[in-house]
Write a protein that holds these residues in place. Sequence first.
Motif, PDB file in Angstrom:
ATOM      1  N   GLU A   1     -11.389  -7.683   2.780  1.00 61.25           N
ATOM      2  CA  GLU A   1     -12.833  -7.581   3.040  1.00 61.25           C
ATOM      3  C   GLU A   1     -13.446  -8.957   3.286  1.00 61.25           C
ATOM      4  OE1 GLU A   1     -16.883  -5.783   0.933  1.00 61.25           O
ATOM      5  OE2 GLU A   1     -14.978  -5.775  -0.130  1.00 61.25           O
TER       6      GLU A   1
ATOM      7  N   TYR B   1       0.827  -1.204   0.000  1.00 61.78           N
ATOM      8  CA  TYR B   1       0.000   0.000   0.000  1.00 61.78           C
ATOM      9  C   TYR B   1       0.867   1.263   0.000  1.00 61.78           C
ATOM     10  CZ  TYR B   1      -3.939  -3.044   1.187  1.00 61.78           C
ATOM     11  OH  TYR B   1      -4.904  -4.016   1.159  1.00 61.78           O
TER      12      TYR B   1
ATOM     13  N   ASP C   1     -12.444   3.618   8.189  1.00 66.34           N
ATOM     14  CA  ASP C   1     -12.571   4.808   7.358  1.00 66.34           C
ATOM     15  C   ASP C   1     -11.346   5.716   7.431  1.00 66.34           C
ATOM     16  OD1 ASP C   1     -13.250   5.178   9.994  1.00 66.34           O
ATOM     17  OD2 ASP C   1     -14.909   6.545   9.635  1.00 66.34           O
TER      18      ASP C   1
ATOM     19  N   ALA D   1     -16.010  -3.401   5.756  1.00 67.42           N
ATOM     20  CA  ALA D   1     -15.036  -2.731   4.888  1.00 67.42           C
ATOM     21  C   ALA D   1     -13.646  -3.320   5.107  1.00 67.42           C
ATOM     22  CB  ALA D   1     -15.017  -1.233   5.179  1.00 67.42           C
TER      23      ALA D   1
ATOM     24  N   PHE E   1      -9.352   4.943  -3.239  1.00 63.28           N
ATOM     25  CA  PHE E   1      -9.511   4.894  -1.780  1.00 63.28           C
ATOM     26  C   PHE E   1     -10.643   5.814  -1.313  1.00 63.28           C
ATOM     27  CE2 PHE E   1      -5.124   3.161  -1.806  1.00 63.28           C
ATOM     28  CZ  PHE E   1      -5.319   2.080  -0.966  1.00 63.28           C
TER      29      PHE E   1
ATOM     30  N   LEU F   1      -7.435  -5.577  -1.224  1.00 67.31           N
ATOM     31  CA  LEU F   1      -8.557  -5.042  -0.464  1.00 67.31           C
ATOM     32  C   LEU F   1      -9.747  -5.998  -0.485  1.00 67.31           C
ATOM     33  CD1 LEU F   1      -8.223  -1.339  -1.619  1.00 67.31           C
ATOM     34  CD2 LEU F   1      -8.050  -2.129   0.749  1.00 67.31           C
TER      35      LEU F   1
ATOM     36  N   LEU G   1      -8.747   4.266   5.009  1.00 69.64           N
ATOM     37  CA  LEU G   1      -9.108   4.512   3.615  1.00 69.64           C
ATOM     38  C   LEU G   1      -8.834   5.966   3.247  1.00 69.64           C
ATOM     39  CD1 LEU G   1     -12.453   2.495   3.433  1.00 69.64           C
ATOM     40  CD2 LEU G   1     -10.341   1.941   2.223  1.00 69.64           C
ATOM     41  N   ASN G   2      -9.242   6.865   4.124  1.00 68.83           N
ATOM     42  CA  ASN G   2      -9.015   8.280   3.881  1.00 68.83           C
ATOM     43  C   ASN G   2      -7.516   8.603   3.863  1.00 68.83           C
ATOM     44  OD1 ASN G   2     -11.044  10.117   3.333  1.00 68.83           O
ATOM     45  ND2 ASN G   2     -10.717  11.266   5.216  1.00 68.83           N
TER      46      ASN G   2
ATOM     47  N   MET H   1     -13.983   4.260  -2.231  1.00 63.17           N
ATOM     48  CA  MET H   1     -14.288   3.135  -1.361  1.00 63.17           C
ATOM     49  C   MET H   1     -14.745   3.620   0.016  1.00 63.17           C
ATOM     50  SD  MET H   1     -11.933  -0.234  -0.610  1.00 63.17           S
ATOM     51  CE  MET H   1     -11.945  -0.663  -2.349  1.00 63.17           C
ATOM     52  N   ASN H   2     -14.146   4.694   0.501  1.00 60.77           N
ATOM     53  CA  ASN H   2     -14.546   5.235   1.795  1.00 60.77           C
ATOM     54  C   ASN H   2     -16.004   5.694   1.761  1.00 60.77           C
ATOM     55  OD1 ASN H   2     -14.186   5.944   4.475  1.00 60.77           O
ATOM     56  ND2 ASN H   2     -13.315   7.940   4.007  1.00 60.77           N
TER      57      ASN H   2
ATOM     58  N   TYR I   1      -4.932   6.665   3.155  1.00 57.91           N
ATOM     59  CA  TYR I   1      -4.260   6.202   1.940  1.00 57.91           C
ATOM     60  C   TYR I   1      -4.668   7.037   0.727  1.00 57.91           C
ATOM     61  CZ  TYR I   1      -1.885   2.194   3.944  1.00 57.91           C
ATOM     62  OH  TYR I   1      -1.027   1.398   4.658  1.00 57.91           O
TER      63      TYR I   1
END
Length: 418
Positions: free
Chosen positions: A323, A305, A339, A335, A361, A319, A342-343, A364-365, A345
């Motif tokens: 999941e 990542y 969150d 997820a 990313f 990912l 995700l934010n 997805m968030n 990255y």
Amino acid sequence: MKYHIYLLAIIGAILMVNHHAIAQTTESQTEPFQNRIVDSIFSKTLSESRDFWVRLPDNFQLDNDEKYAVIYLMDGFSLESTLEAVYGNYWGHYLPHMILVGISNRSNRTRDLTTSQIKMRRGSAMDNETGGAETFTKFMEEELIPYVDSKYPTTAYRTLIGHSYAGLFTINMLVNHKHLFQNYIAIDPSLDWDDQKLLKEAKEKLGTESYEGKSLYVSLAAEQLHMWNEEITMENIMDDSSEFTLFARSIIEFSNYTKSQKQNGLNFSWKVYNEDLHGTVPLPSIRDGLIFLFEWYQFKSPQKYNNPETPIEELISLLKEQEKIYTEHFGVPTAPMIDEMLNGYGYMNMQMGQPKKAFMFFEMNIKYNPTSANAYDSMAEYYESQNDKENALKYLNKAYEISGDDYYKERIEALNKK
């Protein structure tokens, strides 16, 4: 190497900012809920009221459908800061967002947590009522857990933590009521109780029943294996037969036996804390225990990542696999990252000049957190970085619609002036 360290520093800083932002948003959106709630219920089983506290995750929102695994902590008011210190430092990569519940055992502790009635202990008369563990288990199963589940967004994925008598209670819960919890941490458990009665029962059941899907972590504080004889060590303690070493010998006997029973499917580990006392061992035990219990949660290949050369297709595949793992364990769609990650990255890839990955990313968030104003604000920043004013305003307006926060209104006005 310096470049990778730099990337890790970037995402660490981003996560700290996001963590602060989420916490601020949560506080303003969860009234009358607060991050920590002290509650109580009257128990018909116990014929008394029982206090407990609930701590909600930082990303909790009233209008979100997300559900959380739960940790139940015995002696919750005395060990509260210990659990929170561990959880506060390790959620994210090591631990998921969870709801923490601390149960009061300040009164009638010996009665509620011990597994059989006795009149004498270690040569002295027992003044307290004993042997009420089954009654307290009934209270938890029929009253407390249903109440928590009805009031808070929980899943059935539960962890139980207990120290000393509560450690004895925790092992009894695994041995005789394994349907209630997936995970157990028994800290310096009092397995010497009643001439090792539960220990003997546990050895019989662990040798004949299935504990597939269950995990147990046991700890032993060994700084004082024998209060009068410093020559007693872990190497020779099992040769001693005095009352003073029965406590430690019981834990060692249980742990060695449990470790040998591979056929029952129990995921088991234990550790001796040579420098800790009975009163200090909860902190390292909770840390090591939770990391062991949630080893499966730690996301795979973090270096990929952070590496700008990793193809986006490989990231998507990683990912999806993460999941799948989370969903199988928690029993509900989950997820692949919290969150904040995700934010984080997403922002890291923006700074690395990887807009497609950043968009992936952020998108997805939003998919997994559709009621998070912060998620839409981040996507707006992405579009701003791409000089796409129209889409940036679209996502800022969505963030403002969700939260009503003047911060987003000001951002909209400032962007419109450009």
